[in-house]
Design a protein around this motif. Structure first.
Motif, PDB file in Angstrom:
ATOM      1  N   HIS A  56       0.857  -1.191   0.000  1.00  0.00           N
ATOM      2  CA  HIS A  56       0.000   0.000   0.000  1.00  0.00           C
ATOM      3  C   HIS A  56       0.889   1.235   0.000  1.00  0.00           C
ATOM      4  O   HIS A  56       1.770   1.379   0.851  1.00  0.00           O
ATOM      5  CB  HIS A  56      -0.913   0.005   1.224  1.00  0.00           C
ATOM      6  CG  HIS A  56      -1.792   1.213   1.309  1.00  0.00           C
ATOM      7  ND1 HIS A  56      -2.975   1.317   0.606  1.00  0.00           N
ATOM      8  CD2 HIS A  56      -1.647   2.373   1.996  1.00  0.00           C
ATOM      9  CE1 HIS A  56      -3.532   2.490   0.864  1.00  0.00           C
ATOM     10  NE2 HIS A  56      -2.754   3.142   1.697  1.00  0.00           N
ATOM     11  N   PHE A  57       0.653   2.133  -0.951  1.00  0.00           N
ATOM     12  CA  PHE A  57       1.463   3.339  -1.087  1.00  0.00           C
ATOM     13  C   PHE A  57       0.632   4.582  -0.792  1.00  0.00           C
ATOM     14  O   PHE A  57      -0.563   4.589  -1.072  1.00  0.00           O
ATOM     15  CB  PHE A  57       2.055   3.414  -2.502  1.00  0.00           C
ATOM     16  CG  PHE A  57       3.005   2.279  -2.800  1.00  0.00           C
ATOM     17  CD1 PHE A  57       4.343   2.352  -2.452  1.00  0.00           C
ATOM     18  CD2 PHE A  57       2.538   1.118  -3.412  1.00  0.00           C
ATOM     19  CE1 PHE A  57       5.210   1.304  -2.710  1.00  0.00           C
ATOM     20  CE2 PHE A  57       3.406   0.058  -3.678  1.00  0.00           C
ATOM     21  CZ  PHE A  57       4.744   0.153  -3.333  1.00  0.00           C
ATOM     22  N   PRO A  58       1.249   5.632  -0.230  1.00  0.00           N
ATOM     23  CA  PRO A  58       2.651   5.755   0.150  1.00  0.00           C
ATOM     24  C   PRO A  58       3.009   4.788   1.278  1.00  0.00           C
ATOM     25  O   PRO A  58       2.223   4.538   2.175  1.00  0.00           O
ATOM     26  CB  PRO A  58       2.783   7.207   0.620  1.00  0.00           C
ATOM     27  CG  PRO A  58       1.561   7.906   0.148  1.00  0.00           C
ATOM     28  CD  PRO A  58       0.506   6.879   0.049  1.00  0.00           C
ATOM     29  N   LEU A  59       4.253   4.289   1.238  1.00  0.00           N
ATOM     30  CA  LEU A  59       4.719   3.294   2.196  1.00  0.00           C
ATOM     31  C   LEU A  59       5.915   3.864   2.955  1.00  0.00           C
ATOM     32  O   LEU A  59       6.942   4.180   2.358  1.00  0.00           O
ATOM     33  CB  LEU A  59       5.101   2.005   1.464  1.00  0.00           C
ATOM     34  CG  LEU A  59       5.381   0.747   2.283  1.00  0.00           C
ATOM     35  CD1 LEU A  59       5.270  -0.502   1.402  1.00  0.00           C
ATOM     36  CD2 LEU A  59       6.768   0.760   2.932  1.00  0.00           C
ATOM     37  N   VAL A  60       5.740   4.028   4.262  1.00  0.00           N
ATOM     38  CA  VAL A  60       6.835   4.462   5.138  1.00  0.00           C
ATOM     39  C   VAL A  60       7.367   3.222   5.840  1.00  0.00           C
ATOM     40  O   VAL A  60       6.711   2.667   6.716  1.00  0.00           O
ATOM     41  CB  VAL A  60       6.355   5.489   6.186  1.00  0.00           C
ATOM     42  CG1 VAL A  60       7.510   5.898   7.097  1.00  0.00           C
ATOM     43  CG2 VAL A  60       5.755   6.711   5.506  1.00  0.00           C
ATOM     44  N   PRO A  61       8.551   2.720   5.467  1.00  0.00           N
ATOM     45  CA  PRO A  61       9.067   1.491   6.070  1.00  0.00           C
ATOM     46  C   PRO A  61       9.654   1.745   7.462  1.00  0.00           C
ATOM     47  O   PRO A  61       9.666   2.868   7.959  1.00  0.00           O
ATOM     48  CB  PRO A  61      10.157   1.047   5.087  1.00  0.00           C
ATOM     49  CG  PRO A  61      10.077   1.988   3.915  1.00  0.00           C
ATOM     50  CD  PRO A  61       9.435   3.236   4.423  1.00  0.00           C
ATOM     51  N   GLY A  62      10.182   0.654   8.038  1.00  0.00           N
ATOM     52  CA  GLY A  62      10.946   0.770   9.273  1.00  0.00           C
ATOM     53  C   GLY A  62      10.300   0.110  10.467  1.00  0.00           C
ATOM     54  O   GLY A  62       9.225   0.536  10.904  1.00  0.00           O
ATOM     55  N   HIS A  63      10.950  -0.946  10.995  1.00  0.00           N
ATOM     56  CA  HIS A  63      10.422  -1.617  12.194  1.00  0.00           C
ATOM     57  C   HIS A  63      11.535  -1.983  13.185  1.00  0.00           C
ATOM     58  O   HIS A  63      11.372  -2.913  13.970  1.00  0.00           O
ATOM     59  CB  HIS A  63       9.586  -2.846  11.812  1.00  0.00           C
ATOM     60  CG  HIS A  63      10.335  -3.896  11.038  1.00  0.00           C
ATOM     61  ND1 HIS A  63       9.699  -4.725  10.141  1.00  0.00           N
ATOM     62  CD2 HIS A  63      11.630  -4.266  11.016  1.00  0.00           C
ATOM     63  CE1 HIS A  63      10.573  -5.560   9.611  1.00  0.00           C
ATOM     64  NE2 HIS A  63      11.759  -5.306  10.145  1.00  0.00           N
ATOM     65  N   GLU A  64      12.623  -1.250  13.151  1.00  0.00           N
ATOM     66  CA  GLU A  64      13.690  -1.390  14.152  1.00  0.00           C
ATOM     67  C   GLU A  64      13.883  -0.007  14.766  1.00  0.00           C
ATOM     68  O   GLU A  64      14.800   0.735  14.424  1.00  0.00           O
ATOM     69  CB  GLU A  64      14.986  -1.892  13.506  1.00  0.00           C
ATOM     70  CG  GLU A  64      14.859  -3.287  12.903  1.00  0.00           C
ATOM     71  CD  GLU A  64      16.145  -3.786  12.252  1.00  0.00           C
ATOM     72  OE1 GLU A  64      16.272  -5.008  12.090  1.00  0.00           O
ATOM     73  OE2 GLU A  64      17.017  -2.953  11.906  1.00  0.00           O
ATOM     74  N   ILE A  65      12.986   0.332  15.681  1.00  0.00           N
ATOM     75  CA  ILE A  65      12.804   1.722  16.112  1.00  0.00           C
ATOM     76  C   ILE A  65      13.276   1.930  17.550  1.00  0.00           C
ATOM     77  O   ILE A  65      12.879   1.198  18.457  1.00  0.00           O
ATOM     78  CB  ILE A  65      11.311   2.114  16.004  1.00  0.00           C
ATOM     79  CG1 ILE A  65      10.829   2.000  14.546  1.00  0.00           C
ATOM     80  CG2 ILE A  65      11.079   3.511  16.552  1.00  0.00           C
ATOM     81  CD1 ILE A  65       9.316   2.072  14.401  1.00  0.00           C
ATOM     82  N   ILE A  66      14.102   2.935  17.741  1.00  0.00           N
ATOM     83  CA  ILE A  66      14.519   3.380  19.063  1.00  0.00           C
ATOM     84  C   ILE A  66      14.183   4.863  19.180  1.00  0.00           C
ATOM     85  O   ILE A  66      14.477   5.651  18.271  1.00  0.00           O
ATOM     86  CB  ILE A  66      16.032   3.198  19.290  1.00  0.00           C
ATOM     87  CG1 ILE A  66      16.430   1.731  19.218  1.00  0.00           C
ATOM     88  CG2 ILE A  66      16.437   3.815  20.636  1.00  0.00           C
ATOM     89  CD1 ILE A  66      16.079   0.912  20.425  1.00  0.00           C
ATOM     90  N   GLY A  67      13.556   5.242  20.285  1.00  0.00           N
ATOM     91  CA  GLY A  67      13.212   6.647  20.444  1.00  0.00           C
ATOM     92  C   GLY A  67      13.022   7.039  21.893  1.00  0.00           C
ATOM     93  O   GLY A  67      13.287   6.266  22.816  1.00  0.00           O
ATOM     94  N   LYS A  68      12.539   8.265  22.070  1.00  0.00           N
ATOM     95  CA  LYS A  68      12.316   8.829  23.402  1.00  0.00           C
ATOM     96  C   LYS A  68      10.838   9.122  23.565  1.00  0.00           C
ATOM     97  O   LYS A  68      10.200   9.722  22.687  1.00  0.00           O
ATOM     98  CB  LYS A  68      13.137  10.113  23.555  1.00  0.00           C
ATOM     99  CG  LYS A  68      12.999  10.806  24.900  1.00  0.00           C
ATOM    100  CD  LYS A  68      13.921  12.005  25.003  1.00  0.00           C
ATOM    101  CE  LYS A  68      13.558  13.071  23.991  1.00  0.00           C
ATOM    102  NZ  LYS A  68      14.399  14.293  24.132  1.00  0.00           N
ATOM    103  N   VAL A  69      10.275   8.691  24.687  1.00  0.00           N
ATOM    104  CA  VAL A  69       8.869   8.958  24.975  1.00  0.00           C
ATOM    105  C   VAL A  69       8.692  10.456  25.220  1.00  0.00           C
ATOM    106  O   VAL A  69       9.407  11.050  26.043  1.00  0.00           O
ATOM    107  CB  VAL A  69       8.396   8.155  26.203  1.00  0.00           C
ATOM    108  CG1 VAL A  69       6.957   8.536  26.571  1.00  0.00           C
ATOM    109  CG2 VAL A  69       8.511   6.656  25.942  1.00  0.00           C
ATOM    110  N   VAL A  70       7.737  11.065  24.500  1.00  0.00           N
ATOM    111  CA  VAL A  70       7.488  12.493  24.676  1.00  0.00           C
ATOM    112  C   VAL A  70       6.094  12.784  25.227  1.00  0.00           C
ATOM    113  O   VAL A  70       5.857  13.841  25.795  1.00  0.00           O
ATOM    114  CB  VAL A  70       7.712  13.268  23.352  1.00  0.00           C
ATOM    115  CG1 VAL A  70       9.184  13.254  22.971  1.00  0.00           C
ATOM    116  CG2 VAL A  70       6.861  12.693  22.212  1.00  0.00           C
ATOM    117  N   ARG A  71       5.157  11.847  25.052  1.00  0.00           N
ATOM    118  CA  ARG A  71       3.811  12.002  25.615  1.00  0.00           C
ATOM    119  C   ARG A  71       3.261  10.628  25.951  1.00  0.00           C
ATOM    120  O   ARG A  71       3.622   9.629  25.322  1.00  0.00           O
ATOM    121  CB  ARG A  71       2.857  12.672  24.608  1.00  0.00           C
ATOM    122  CG  ARG A  71       3.102  14.140  24.366  1.00  0.00           C
ATOM    123  CD  ARG A  71       2.197  14.656  23.249  1.00  0.00           C
ATOM    124  NE  ARG A  71       0.769  14.502  23.553  1.00  0.00           N
ATOM    125  CZ  ARG A  71      -0.207  14.746  22.658  1.00  0.00           C
ATOM    126  NH1 ARG A  71       0.113  15.109  21.420  1.00  0.00           N
ATOM    127  NH2 ARG A  71      -1.463  14.614  22.999  1.00  0.00           N
TER     128      ARG A  71
END
Length: 349
Positions: A56-71
């Motif tokens: 399904h497009f548009p397709l934003v890939p990525g499933h190895e995610i590291i981040g900071k909780v903001v809310r």
């Protein structure tokens, strides 16, 4: 709605380009994460190029995610703003079937809601992944990242890490066992690190590339065998307790089965494009097993991350700005990376 920015593919086989979109406002149990790093998995490329069926497009890939909780939502209890968190291959599941209740959400009978390119039955639309500046996920599908790990190098643990850790733990790899790892790439290099940390007595890396010998030894192998050297391979016939096959190219698994001792296990984590031809005799001669394994549930993924925190295990990576993602895709296809690309999402700013 939350304004989001990322990179997306807009057509099959098309290059990724900047994309502005919106994510939902957090519900009571949701966590909003500012994404810091996201690994590039070969499955991202497969889906962008529709090699596993329609996308399904548009397709934003990525499933190895590291981040900071903001809310956080009003009912969230496990995370608070400022916490470092991870998101892996899926962001939801039915939560009701036997698989979900047993902590095996990745085998959800109604299918997990994958982190990208999946229909979202609770909120509508399709999911967008981690090549972006933020993500909103129910807290039950968010992972805690142990302190002390290099955050960029920890990102691939959310897929490559759990994909290799899960079978090693399920088949109880440890002291007294001889273990083979087939293929030295994003998956294979993690399997080496885990096998060594789990205490396997003798680890053999099989690779088609002689120039990877020194790396294999550095990463945890006790011995390296060049797969094209038939004599060297067959010198190990009937000696392995466990072999993890991380090769996605077509290859002869019957040779690998012949290397197992009685009751040995050959486990596939690679995804060859063509069906594998398996003879009955290599299996029944020694009561051997041929199995497969796919990522892990939330509980096991957290166990893996805590294990990595205790042993200082992260991936070997090359960090890139998101503007080089298309170049990284081509290099990944050529296996021109040691051993995982990770996108620094601060480059979106």
């Amino acid at each position: 709605m939350i304004s989001s920015r990322g990179y997306a593919a807009f057509t099959p086989k098309g290059e990724l380009a900047p994309f502005d979109f919106e994510r939902r406002e957090p519900e009571p149990n949701d966590v909003v994460i500012e994404i810091l790093y996201c690994g590039i998995c070969h499955s991202d490329i497969h889906q962008v190029r529709e090699e596993w069926g329609p996308s399904h497009f548009p397709l934003v890939p990525g499933h190895e995610i590291i981040g900071k909780v903001v809310r956080t939502g009003s009912a969230v209890t496990r995370f608070k703003p400022g916490d470092v968190a991870g998101v892996g291959v899926f962001v939801d599941s039915c939560r009701e079937c036997a698989e979900c209740r047993s902590g095996n959400e990745h085998f959800c009978v109604k299918a997990p809601v994958w982190t990208y390119n999946a229909e979202d039955p609770r909120h509508g639309g399709f999911t967008y992944g981690g090549y972006s500046n933020n993500i909103v996920v129910h807290e039950d599908y968010v992972l805690r990242i142990p302190p002390g790990l290099d955050l960029a190098a920890a990102a691939p643990l959310l897929c490559a890490g759990i994909t290799t850790y899960s079978p090693l733990r399920h088949w109880k790899v440890g002291p007294g066992q001889k273990v083979g790892i087939v293929g030295l790439g994003g998956l294979g290099h993690m399997a080496l690190k885990f096998s060594r940390a789990l205490g396997a007595s003798h680890i053999v890396q099989f690779t088609t590339s002689p120039n990877k010998r020194d790396d294999a030894l550095r990463l945890g192998a006790h011995e390296v065998v060049i797969s094209r050297d038939e004599r060297a391979v067959m010198a190990h016939a009937g000696t392995f307790d466990f072999i993890l096959d991380a090769v996605s190219a077509n290859h002869d698994v019957n040779v690998l089965l012949s290397l197992l001792k009685r009751d040995g296990h050959l486990v596939l984590v690679g995804l060859p494009s063509e069906p594998l031809a398996v003879g009955a005799f290599p299996l029944i001669s020694g009561r051997k097993s041929l199995s497969g394994s796919m990522i892990g549930g939330i509980r096991e993924t957290q166990e893996m991350l805590d294990f990595c925190g205790a042993h200082g295990i992260v991936a070997d990576i090359e960090r890139i700005p998101i503007q080089k993602v298309n170049e990284a895709y081509e290099r990944t296809i050529r296996a021109d990376v040691k051993y995982r690309f990770v996108i620094d999402l601060s480059s979106l700013k």
